[in-house]
Design a protein around this motif. Structure first.
Motif, PDB file in Angstrom:
ATOM      1  N   ALA A   1      28.867  41.513  46.575  1.00 51.50           N
ATOM      2  CA  ALA A   1      28.804  42.686  45.702  1.00 51.50           C
ATOM      3  C   ALA A   1      27.819  43.686  46.292  1.00 51.50           C
ATOM      4  O   ALA A   1      26.913  43.309  47.030  1.00 51.50           O
ATOM      5  CB  ALA A   1      28.359  42.286  44.298  1.00 51.50           C
ATOM      6  N   ARG A   2      28.024  44.932  45.971  1.00 56.57           N
ATOM      7  CA  ARG A   2      27.114  46.014  46.343  1.00 56.57           C
ATOM      8  C   ARG A   2      26.740  46.769  45.077  1.00 56.57           C
ATOM      9  O   ARG A   2      27.448  46.703  44.078  1.00 56.57           O
ATOM     10  CB  ARG A   2      27.786  46.982  47.313  1.00 56.57           C
ATOM     11  N   LYS A   3      25.684  47.493  45.171  1.00 59.70           N
ATOM     12  CA  LYS A   3      25.236  48.265  44.012  1.00 59.70           C
ATOM     13  C   LYS A   3      26.351  49.186  43.498  1.00 59.70           C
ATOM     14  O   LYS A   3      26.575  49.300  42.300  1.00 59.70           O
ATOM     15  CB  LYS A   3      24.005  49.079  44.403  1.00 59.70           C
ATOM     16  N   GLU A   4      27.075  49.823  44.423  1.00 64.45           N
ATOM     17  CA  GLU A   4      28.122  50.768  44.034  1.00 64.45           C
ATOM     18  C   GLU A   4      29.488  50.098  43.844  1.00 64.45           C
ATOM     19  O   GLU A   4      30.421  50.722  43.358  1.00 64.45           O
ATOM     20  CB  GLU A   4      28.223  51.904  45.062  1.00 64.45           C
ATOM     21  N   THR A   5      29.640  48.840  44.244  1.00 68.25           N
ATOM     22  CA  THR A   5      30.901  48.109  44.116  1.00 68.25           C
ATOM     23  C   THR A   5      30.597  46.739  43.549  1.00 68.25           C
ATOM     24  O   THR A   5      30.042  45.893  44.244  1.00 68.25           O
ATOM     25  CB  THR A   5      31.585  47.960  45.501  1.00 68.25           C
ATOM     26  N   PRO A   6      30.936  46.490  42.290  1.00 68.54           N
ATOM     27  CA  PRO A   6      30.486  45.272  41.622  1.00 68.54           C
ATOM     28  C   PRO A   6      31.029  43.965  42.204  1.00 68.54           C
ATOM     29  O   PRO A   6      30.465  42.921  41.944  1.00 68.54           O
ATOM     30  CB  PRO A   6      30.946  45.446  40.183  1.00 68.54           C
ATOM     31  N   THR A   7      32.093  44.013  42.980  1.00 62.57           N
ATOM     32  CA  THR A   7      32.585  42.788  43.616  1.00 62.57           C
ATOM     33  C   THR A   7      33.311  43.141  44.903  1.00 62.57           C
ATOM     34  O   THR A   7      33.962  44.181  44.994  1.00 62.57           O
ATOM     35  CB  THR A   7      33.495  41.981  42.668  1.00 62.57           C
ATOM     36  N   SER A   8      33.188  42.277  45.892  1.00 60.40           N
ATOM     37  CA  SER A   8      33.831  42.523  47.177  1.00 60.40           C
ATOM     38  C   SER A   8      35.311  42.163  47.125  1.00 60.40           C
ATOM     39  O   SER A   8      35.764  41.427  46.244  1.00 60.40           O
ATOM     40  CB  SER A   8      33.161  41.680  48.268  1.00 60.40           C
ATOM     41  N   TYR A   9      36.052  42.667  48.086  1.00 58.28           N
ATOM     42  CA  TYR A   9      37.469  42.309  48.222  1.00 58.28           C
ATOM     43  C   TYR A   9      37.608  40.795  48.313  1.00 58.28           C
ATOM     44  O   TYR A   9      38.438  40.194  47.630  1.00 58.28           O
ATOM     45  CB  TYR A   9      38.051  42.990  49.471  1.00 58.28           C
ATOM     46  N   HIS A  10      36.795  40.172  49.160  1.00 57.08           N
ATOM     47  CA  HIS A  10      36.920  38.734  49.399  1.00 57.08           C
ATOM     48  C   HIS A  10      36.739  37.938  48.115  1.00 57.08           C
ATOM     49  O   HIS A  10      37.549  37.064  47.793  1.00 57.08           O
ATOM     50  CB  HIS A  10      35.908  38.264  50.454  1.00 57.08           C
ATOM     51  N   LEU A  11      35.685  38.215  47.375  1.00 54.77           N
ATOM     52  CA  LEU A  11      35.437  37.495  46.133  1.00 54.77           C
ATOM     53  C   LEU A  11      36.524  37.797  45.106  1.00 54.77           C
ATOM     54  O   LEU A  11      37.019  36.904  44.419  1.00 54.77           O
ATOM     55  CB  LEU A  11      34.058  37.861  45.585  1.00 54.77           C
ATOM     56  N   SER A  12      36.922  39.046  45.012  1.00 53.88           N
ATOM     57  CA  SER A  12      37.943  39.446  44.035  1.00 53.88           C
ATOM     58  C   SER A  12      39.262  38.733  44.249  1.00 53.88           C
ATOM     59  O   SER A  12      39.853  38.193  43.306  1.00 53.88           O
ATOM     60  CB  SER A  12      38.176  40.958  44.093  1.00 53.88           C
ATOM     61  N   VAL A  13      39.762  38.726  45.503  1.00 55.75           N
ATOM     62  CA  VAL A  13      41.083  38.125  45.725  1.00 55.75           C
ATOM     63  C   VAL A  13      41.061  36.622  45.522  1.00 55.75           C
ATOM     64  O   VAL A  13      42.017  36.044  45.001  1.00 55.75           O
ATOM     65  CB  VAL A  13      41.681  38.484  47.100  1.00 55.75           C
ATOM     66  N   VAL A  14      39.975  35.965  45.904  1.00 57.10           N
ATOM     67  CA  VAL A  14      39.887  34.514  45.753  1.00 57.10           C
ATOM     68  C   VAL A  14      39.898  34.135  44.268  1.00 57.10           C
ATOM     69  O   VAL A  14      40.645  33.243  43.840  1.00 57.10           O
ATOM     70  CB  VAL A  14      38.622  33.978  46.463  1.00 57.10           C
ATOM     71  N   ILE A  15      39.114  34.820  43.467  1.00 56.91           N
ATOM     72  CA  ILE A  15      39.060  34.511  42.039  1.00 56.91           C
ATOM     73  C   ILE A  15      40.360  34.925  41.352  1.00 56.91           C
ATOM     74  O   ILE A  15      40.921  34.182  40.541  1.00 56.91           O
ATOM     75  CB  ILE A  15      37.831  35.168  41.390  1.00 56.91           C
ATOM     76  N   ASP A  16      40.867  36.098  41.681  1.00 51.15           N
ATOM     77  CA  ASP A  16      42.109  36.582  41.077  1.00 51.15           C
ATOM     78  C   ASP A  16      43.270  35.635  41.381  1.00 51.15           C
ATOM     79  O   ASP A  16      44.045  35.282  40.487  1.00 51.15           O
ATOM     80  CB  ASP A  16      42.408  37.993  41.580  1.00 51.15           C
ATOM     81  N   ASP A  17      43.397  35.207  42.635  1.00 53.09           N
ATOM     82  CA  ASP A  17      44.469  34.273  42.999  1.00 53.09           C
ATOM     83  C   ASP A  17      44.359  32.976  42.201  1.00 53.09           C
ATOM     84  O   ASP A  17      45.351  32.455  41.687  1.00 53.09           O
ATOM     85  CB  ASP A  17      44.438  33.961  44.500  1.00 53.09           C
ATOM     86  N   ALA A  18      43.143  32.440  42.084  1.00 53.95           N
ATOM     87  CA  ALA A  18      42.947  31.186  41.348  1.00 53.95           C
ATOM     88  C   ALA A  18      43.278  31.362  39.862  1.00 53.95           C
ATOM     89  O   ALA A  18      43.961  30.517  39.276  1.00 53.95           O
ATOM     90  CB  ALA A  18      41.514  30.689  41.530  1.00 53.95           C
ATOM     91  N   LEU A  19      42.811  32.454  39.253  1.00 54.30           N
ATOM     92  CA  LEU A  19      43.067  32.681  37.829  1.00 54.30           C
ATOM     93  C   LEU A  19      44.564  32.841  37.524  1.00 54.30           C
ATOM     94  O   LEU A  19      45.027  32.458  36.465  1.00 54.30           O
ATOM     95  CB  LEU A  19      42.306  33.915  37.335  1.00 54.30           C
TER      96      LEU A  19
END
Length: 147
Positions: free
Chosen positions: A54-72
């Protein structure tokens, strides 16, 4: 989402990338990597260093987002372009660390313009709709991505 950024907060949140425990990470590839890699692929997330989550201006990275989204969503097969082939090592690391299931991966060739650059929304490249309007049919599109 990571909340509570303050003026003294770090600019980035990272996953310290160390050699994974429990043996080597791999993924099952049914497509092909940039050099034709297929089958059981050894993941090497260490080449990425510490991964930004995560970055201050972007609450979650692409990598973290796709991994969690795919699992959910219960995704069992992931289809992506070859430009993301080696990022799969980071995804496998995150899946391992978070205890998430491992999907099967299929990486396809990219559709390139006449100069060899990938067609992408970020570069305002020709959209699929435009290719269709210009006469490209389903067989043409499949051929462009190597199917």
């Amino acid at each position: 989402m990571i909340r509570g950024w303050t003026s003294g907060s770090p600019q980035k949140t990272r996953l310290r990338n160390k050699r994974p425990r429990g043996g080597p990470l791999t993924w099952r590839e049914t497509g092909a990597g940039p050099a034709g890699e297929t089958g059981l692929i050894a993941a090497n997330p260490l080449i990425w260093g510490d991964v930004v989550l995560a970055r201050k201006e972007t609450p979650t990275s692409y990598h973290l987002s796709v991994v969690i989204d795919d699992a959910l969503q219960g995704v069992t097969h992931v289809v992506r372009g070859q430009d993301l082939f080696w990022a799969t090592g980071v995804h496998r690391l995150l899946q391992s660390v978070l205890g998430l299931p491992e999907p099967v991966y299929h990486h396809h060739r990219l559709i390139l313009d006449v100069s060899g650059q990938k067609l992408s929304k970020s570069t305002r490249a020709t959209a699929l709709r435009t290719l269709r309007e210009d006469g490209a049919g389903p067989a043409d599109i499949r051929r462009m991505v190597g199917l």
